[in-house]
Design a protein around this motif. Structure first.
Motif, short mmCIF file in Angstrom:
data_model
loop_
_atom_site.label_atom_id
_atom_site.label_comp_id
_atom_site.label_asym_id
_atom_site.label_seq_id
_atom_site.Cartn_x
_atom_site.Cartn_y
_atom_site.Cartn_z
N THR A 127 -9.04 -12.53 15.22
CA THR A 127 -9.23 -11.35 14.67
C THR A 127 -9.34 -11.84 13.35
O THR A 127 -8.70 -12.99 12.73
CB THR A 127 -8.07 -10.57 14.99
OG1 THR A 127 -7.91 -9.54 14.13
CG2 THR A 127 -6.86 -11.27 14.57
N ASP A 128 -9.88 -10.98 12.51
CA ASP A 128 -9.82 -11.06 10.93
C ASP A 128 -8.64 -10.44 10.53
O ASP A 128 -8.46 -10.41 8.95
CB ASP A 128 -11.16 -10.33 10.53
CG ASP A 128 -12.36 -11.28 10.79
OD1 ASP A 128 -12.16 -12.60 11.13
OD2 ASP A 128 -13.60 -10.55 11.04
N VAL A 129 -7.84 -9.76 11.15
CA VAL A 129 -6.80 -8.87 10.66
C VAL A 129 -5.31 -9.47 10.87
O VAL A 129 -5.00 -9.59 11.93
CB VAL A 129 -6.79 -7.70 10.97
CG1 VAL A 129 -5.37 -6.96 10.46
CG2 VAL A 129 -8.08 -6.77 10.73
N PRO A 130 -4.96 -10.58 10.19
CA PRO A 130 -3.63 -11.36 10.35
C PRO A 130 -2.70 -10.68 11.00
O PRO A 130 -1.84 -10.88 11.74
CB PRO A 130 -3.25 -11.98 9.18
CG PRO A 130 -4.50 -12.12 8.24
CD PRO A 130 -5.28 -10.86 8.86
N GLU A 131 -2.30 -9.20 10.58
CA GLU A 131 -1.39 -8.27 11.07
C GLU A 131 -1.41 -8.34 12.44
O GLU A 131 -0.60 -7.89 13.22
CB GLU A 131 -1.46 -7.09 10.25
CG GLU A 131 -0.72 -7.07 9.03
CD GLU A 131 -1.78 -7.41 7.93
OE1 GLU A 131 -1.27 -7.57 6.66
OE2 GLU A 131 -2.96 -7.88 8.15
N SER A 266 -2.25 -2.62 7.48
CA SER A 266 -2.48 -3.77 6.65
C SER A 266 -3.36 -3.25 5.36
O SER A 266 -3.06 -4.05 4.67
CB SER A 266 -3.83 -4.40 7.48
OG SER A 266 -4.64 -3.72 7.99
N PRO A 267 -3.78 -1.83 5.26
CA PRO A 267 -4.48 -1.57 3.92
C PRO A 267 -2.98 -1.34 2.70
O PRO A 267 -3.16 -1.28 1.78
CB PRO A 267 -4.99 -0.09 4.28
CG PRO A 267 -5.32 -0.21 5.60
CD PRO A 267 -4.09 -1.05 6.29
N GLU A 387 -2.08 -2.88 -8.59
CA GLU A 387 -2.80 -3.77 -8.03
C GLU A 387 -3.95 -3.43 -7.08
O GLU A 387 -3.69 -2.39 -6.33
CB GLU A 387 -1.88 -4.68 -7.47
CG GLU A 387 -0.92 -5.56 -8.07
CD GLU A 387 0.01 -6.46 -7.20
OE1 GLU A 387 -0.03 -6.59 -6.04
OE2 GLU A 387 0.89 -7.08 -7.82
N PRO A 388 -5.01 -4.14 -7.09
CA PRO A 388 -6.17 -3.57 -6.35
C PRO A 388 -6.05 -3.75 -4.87
O PRO A 388 -5.28 -4.49 -4.21
CB PRO A 388 -7.44 -4.66 -6.76
CG PRO A 388 -6.67 -5.70 -7.16
CD PRO A 388 -5.49 -5.43 -7.72
N ALA A 389 -6.66 -2.97 -3.94
CA ALA A 389 -6.36 -3.04 -2.57
C ALA A 389 -7.61 -4.05 -2.19
O ALA A 389 -7.54 -4.69 -1.20
CB ALA A 389 -6.80 -1.67 -1.91
#
Length: 389
Positions: A127-131, A266-267, A387-389
């Motif tokens: 997965t590309d989403v570590p969470e 995650s966002p 801070e940027p998302a």
């Protein structure tokens, strides 16, 4: 060529089964050894807990550096095979001192396994989403929290401590076989950036306070957990055994819910998630200390487990994103050293107060975690706005 959805699902099921077997085996061993050493006195039980923590304190950073950038499969296979051998030795009728020495060795090798699993989980879970990956791992751990003690008690009653430890050795061999199966898997795809850091979601700027929050929450909850059995026995004496079991299950249910929730969050910047989940954890422990009753305890433990899953998942995903996959082992090794130190500090501080003033121990520990979270709120708000998302 990307793997088919069927193959990805099969890999995920296999990984979940391996993690469940691994964590479940650990729970069985802890149960058996705790009851085995209880007959030798409380100090040996405390020594058992300390023996499981100290190797990580002293070896975490060193082993993390040695493992950085290496393929996870061979290291996991070798470490798990070594753990199986130590578990077999433990199954013999050793004196208490020999048990403590073997547990120390087991914990030292376990530092390798834990570091490898932490660094490689997003790759192993594909997965590309570590969470999502770390939430997936926590789901297996929470299920093991429920099933492990049940299996441990059954094995202990049926075949004694030796049979339980041999069963634990078998789980280590299963993990070793999995490591052999993924031995060719690389942390960084061929042609990828070995030290790439994903900026999105990484801890930045004011994360010093967030790091402080992390270790205060770890120390406060570890110390408070020592008082758990005394809280139940003192304030719910007629239902102590049942409440103890149900509360453990309630926390595991919360972790399952939080693990599923973490991937959808995650966002949200990680400092925000750490501040919010840390404050909920603190509030839960504070509530249990101020109103130690069955309803409050069970309800609070579901909420606390959910927040704990979000907290742990956020922390591991942020570490992974900050350093990138090639250096994740180094970072997680250092984190293990710090986290184990925090746990030891919490145990040392809280243990003298655990038996006589269990409710106050809960209230003070929860209050400390809550204050740490409040101190991080300004950083969280600034992160959310600037801070940027």
């Amino acid at each position: 060529m990307p793997a088919s959805p069927h193959r990805v699902r099969l890999r995920a099921v296999l990984l979940f089964a391996v993690l469940l077997v691994s964590y479940g085996g650990d729970e069985v061993a802890v149960f058996a050894l705790t009851f085995h050493l209880a007959s030798s006195g409380a100090y040996f039980v405390a020594a058992l807990q300390i023996a499981g923590l100290l190797p990580g304190v002293f070896l975490g950073r060193y082993l993390g550096g040695r493992l950085a950038g290496r393929r996870p499969g061979p290291a996991l296979a070798a470490a798990s095979a070594a753990q199986a051998a130590v578990a077999v030795v433990l199954s013999f009728d050793l004196p208490p001192g020999g048990v403590i020495a073997c547990v120390t060795l087991l914990a030292a090798v376990n530092t390798v396994s834990v570091t490898v699993v932490n660094e490689a989980l997003p790759v192993l879970a594909d997965t590309d989403v570590p969470e999502k990956a770390y939430g997936f791992g926590q789901s297996a751990g929470s299920l093991a929290m429920v099933l492990g003690p049940l299996a441990g008690s059954a094995l202990f009653a049926a075949v004694g401590v030796r049979g339980a430890l041999l069963a634990d050795a078998a789980t280590f061999l299963a993990v070793a076989a999995y490591g052999v199966g993924v031995r060719t898997l690389d942390l960084v795809p061929e042609g990828g950036e070995p030290d790439a850091v994903t900026a999105h979601g990484g801890l930045t700027g004011g994360s010093v306070l967030a790091v402080g929050l992390v270790f205060v929450v770890i120390a406060a909850t570890a110390g408070t957990d020592v008082a758990f059995v005394f809280l139940v026995r003192e304030h719910m004496p007629e239902e102590a055994v049942a409440v103890f079991g149900f509360a453990t299950a309630a926390w595991a249910v919360g972790i399952l819910a939080g693990s599923a929730l973490a991937g959808t969050l995650s966002p949200v910047p990680p400092v925000v998630r750490l501040a919010l989940s840390g404050s909920v954890i603190g509030a839960v422990y504070l509530a249990c200390g101020l109103a130690p009753g069955v309803t409050v305890l069970l309800s609070a433990f579901v909420i606390g487990g959910t927040a704990n899953a979000v907290f742990n998942t956020t922390l591991r995903a942020a570490i992974y994103r900050m350093v990138g996959p090639a250096q994740a082992a180094r970072a997680f090794g250092t984190f293990i050293a710090g986290a184990n130190t925090a746990v030891l500090c919490g145990i040392v501080v809280a243990t003298p107060f655990a038996e006589g003033t269990s409710a106050w121990t809960y209230a003070v520990g929860g209050g400390a975690a809550l204050l740490a979270a409040f101190a991080t709120v300004p950083v969280a708000l600034r992160t959310r706005e600037g801070e940027p998302a």
